[in-house]
Design an enzyme around this catalytic site. Structure first.
Site, short mmCIF file in Angstrom:
data_model
loop_
_atom_site.label_atom_id
_atom_site.label_comp_id
_atom_site.label_asym_id
_atom_site.label_seq_id
_atom_site.Cartn_x
_atom_site.Cartn_y
_atom_site.Cartn_z
N HIS A 179 -46.99 -17.63 8.23
CA HIS A 179 -46.56 -16.95 9.64
C HIS A 179 -47.95 -16.93 10.37
CE1 HIS A 179 -44.32 -14.16 12.43
NE2 HIS A 179 -45.75 -13.85 12.71
N GLU A 180 -48.97 -16.04 9.68
CA GLU A 180 -50.23 -15.90 10.59
C GLU A 180 -51.05 -17.17 10.82
OE1 GLU A 180 -50.37 -13.05 12.02
OE2 GLU A 180 -48.78 -12.09 10.88
N HIS B 10 -49.84 -18.55 13.96
CA HIS B 10 -50.55 -17.99 14.91
C HIS B 10 -51.98 -18.27 15.13
CE1 HIS B 10 -47.83 -14.84 16.27
NE2 HIS B 10 -47.72 -14.40 15.36
N HIS C 279 -51.86 -21.69 16.93
CA HIS C 279 -51.78 -21.59 18.27
C HIS C 279 -53.19 -21.29 18.97
CE1 HIS C 279 -49.09 -19.34 21.58
NE2 HIS C 279 -49.26 -20.73 21.65
ZN LIG Z 1 -46.30 -12.74 14.52
#
Ligand SMILES: [Zn+2]
Length: 698
Positions: free
Chosen positions: A481-482, A485, A488
């Site tokens: 998940h991280e 990010h 991104h």
């Molecule tokens: Zn998040």
């Protein structure tokens, strides 16, 4: 232990925060930075920024994009640089000196920004540009940046009269101080609590990895023996495995009472004041309540759309959770237990139920989730999707010896530099709980081709010296998940910092992160990287299939604990001023209204709900994860539909429209550019297993 030197070394006159950072890649010289450097550096940076803003606002030339918007984009660089370092340290490796500076600086910085955002002359220039936007000959990106400035100033109150502005300034400053107090109270309660385990009887049920983790936690605190802390990655496995019902209750109560102990660190008063001030702020800006104000600039646009989504998912999730509860109660009875299932029993009996239903044991899979291999899996996925390579860097300074740094490139080894990736994975007393992505430097092309420096911070329980750290499947999911990010931020390819990387709507920002989690659950990735930490053997195919089949087990619980937090957040922020509340009573009432099962606690209770009350990043916006999940469930289907989870054409479109696009487009338009349409919640209901019938009986 902290890298920060004791205060006496501050007597050296040189303040590295004033210097150009000429070390490797321009990374801050963490080894030379001490807390005492921040006050003078902030003072200078704030003054510098003020002067820059005054010059832009007072420019005698008529406003142009270059002399106003681009000039704003180039201003405040010292402040940003220092702030990035400071916030990183306060979150990931704080100490009393830094916390004291944070208390002092946060209202000052809030005041500083508020002054800029409500600067009349400046707003007049931006407003003039906006009114004539079609005649300016701007690129699509420039137009978007101008629009974001205009919206930002309007939403900050730049168009209000001076009395309203003054009140707003006071509110914002007070909110900043309250947010800092809130987070520091949570941190203090987390640090103050440890549960010491004495002897075999108190370790009963804990698998080896958990015993090692609680031993390592004790060592880190200089304690002999075993210690359970209030970090989530310590609490959740303890609740899952400990046979000691009394100890489970103790740790559970410690966890849910953070910020709610009736002591100096109690956050209820802070919540009441923050909710009241936010409501008043929204009213000053012409909105019915804070939620309307907040969501007006989100993809959801209005609270009704959010409540619709939450309601749609709540009912089937709650029913699924109640079914599971009944099955667990039956298990208790079958084992000869004569008690009602309580919240501190849920994870324990869920684990037993999972063993029965899915023939699947968390402790059996844990040896296959070696942190280093899961990091490799995240990198492998990025290589397959986006052609990225990751090479360790040992010459780059960092804030703690546990931090690892990688050079990210396009292609293998000699491709274009993408940026630096910092991974700070282990829990420690100086780190606040949770997991997050942040940056030391954001991508842009305005001031040259600036490559991003992106950070992931997690709280995985560190293994004993020399042992590999083993993750739970949940931990591995958090890492992916991280890392989503992080990509991104890393893949960002825009000109203007205003819209770089994760500078997108809160209910859109979880799309790149949650979408990335899907790849962890794919057989292709698991077969390669879920390998036994001792033998190096791949997870047996049959265990792997059971792991995948079990992915929706206990999803009712996970969905209920999450939605409950999202609803209470939205309720707090749907109050019209004066919004006078008793937070505890309000929480109870809100939960009763939705029929919260007694046996489930909210994922984050208000008194420690950092997402919502620290800084306010997710205030009235905790729903964002589910909103983004509607998108990610549908977006992953785009890969599945091609029959190749790494389909190159789909991956390229994903990179171009989402991961590298920052906030260059309205989020709905960005999604449509990727998928050709907007999704319905159906894909999410399928993903969570609520479209299928419940499991009958135990
Ligand atoms: Zn998040």
């Amino acid at each position: 232990m902290s890298q920060i030197k004791p205060p006496d070394s501050a007597s050296t006159p040189a303040n590295p925060l004033f210097d150009d950072w000429t070390g490797p890649d321009g990374v801050p010289p963490f080894d030379r930075i001490v807390p005492e450097h921040f006050r003078p550096a902030y003072a200078r940076a704030l003054a510098e920024h003020e002067a820059e803003i005054a010059a832009i606002a007072a420019n005698s030339e008529p406003p142009s994009f270059a002399n106003t918007i681009a000039a704003l984009e180039l201003s405040g660089r010292a402040l940003e640089r220092i702030g990035n370092v400071f916030h990183l340290l306060v979150g990931a490796d704080s100490n009393d000196a830094l916390l004291e500076i944070e208390r002092e600086m946060s209202p000052r910085i809030a005041r500083h920004w508020n002054k800029i955002n409500t600067n009349e002359a400046l707003f007049r220039r931006i407003d003039t540009l906006m009114r004539g936007v079609e005649k300016l000959g701007l690129s699509a990106e420039q137009k978007r940046v101008l629009e974001r400035y205009h919206t930002g100033f309007r939403r900050a109150g730049a168009a209000l009269d001076s009395a309203a502005k003054q009140r707003l300034a006071a509110i914002i400053e007070r909110l900043a101080a309250l947010g800092t107090a809130f987070s520091q109270n949570v941190l203090a309660d987390e640090q103050a609590f440890t549960l010491r385990l004495e002897g075999e009887a108190e370790l009963a049920g804990l698998p080896d990895f958990m015993r090692e983790a609680v031993k390592a936690d004790a060592q880190e605190r200089g304690i002999d023996g075993y210690v359970v802390t209030l970090s989530r990655s310590s609490v959740e496995p303890f609740l899952q495995f400990s046979d000691r019902r009394d100890l489970r209750e103790k740790i559970f109560r410690g966890f849910v009472k953070r910020g709610d102990n009736g002591s100096l660190t109690d956050n209820k008063k802070n919540i009441a004041e923050m909710v009241r001030l936010r409501a008043e702020r929204a009213k000053l800006l012409g909105y019915a309540d804070f939620a309307h104000y907040r969501l007006d600039d989100a993809m959801a646009k209005a609270p009704a759309a959010v409540r619709d989504l939450l309601d749609t998912v709540w009912s089937p999730a709650r029913l699924r959770a109640l079914d599971d509860r009944d099955a667990m109660q039956a298990l208790i009875q079958a084992d000869g237990g004569n008690f009602k299932l309580e919240p501190w029993d849920w994870r324990y009996y869920a684990e037993k139920l999972r063993q029965r239903r899915c023939n699947f044991d968390e402790a059996a899979i844990k040896p296959y989730f070696n942190l280093d291999r899961i990091i490799e899996a995240a990198f492998y996925t990025a290589r397959r999707l986006f052609g990225l390579s990751f090479t360790p860097r040992t010459d780059v300074p960092a804030w703690h010896p546990d931090v690892r740094v990688w050079q990210v490139r396009d292609g293998d080894g000699d491709g274009n530099e993408v940026g630096l990736f910092f991974g700070d994975y282990f829990a420690r007393a100086s780190k606040r709980s949770g997991a997050w992505m942040t940056s030391l430097r954001d991508q842009e092309k305005l001031k040259g081709d600036i490559r991003p420096h992106i950070v992931n911070v997690c709280n995985f329980a560190k293994a004993l010296e020399g042992e590999p750290t083993l993750l739970s499947f949940e931990d591995a999911r958090t890492l992916f998940h991280e890392f989503g990010h992080a990509l991104h931020g890393l893949l960002s390819s825009v000109t203007y910092p205003k819209i770089a990387g994760t500078s997108v709507a809160t209910d859109f920002v979880e799309l790149p992160s949650q979408l990335y989690e899907h790849w962890l659950q794919q057989p292709d990735v698991l077969r390669r990287f879920a390998r036994h930490y001792q033998t190096g053997e791949a997870m047996p195919e049959e265990l792997l299939q059971r792991l995948i089949a079990a992915r929706n087990f206990n999803k009712g619980f996970a969905t209920v604990e999450y939605i409950a937090s999202a609803v209470v957040d939205l309720d707090f922020h749907s109050l019209a001023p004066p919004a006078e509340i008793d937070p505890a009573a309000f929480e109870t009432k809100s939960l009763r209204r939705i029929g919260m099962p007694d046996e489930i606690a909210m994922r984050h209770r208000p008194p420690h709900f950092d997402h919502v009350f620290t800084g306010g990043g997710y205030a009235a916006a905790y729903y964002s994860y589910m909103w983004s999940e509607v998108l990610d469930a549908d977006a992953f289907a785009a890969f599945e539909e091609t029959g190749d989870i790494f389909d190159p054409a789909t991956a390229k479109r994903l990179r171009d429209t989402i991961y590298s696009a920052g906030g260059a487009q309205d989020p709905a338009d960005a999604y449509k550019a990727f998928r050709g349409r907007l999704p319905s919640p159906d894909a999410l209901l399928r993903k969570r297993g609520f479209a299928e019938p419940a499991h009958a009986g135990i």
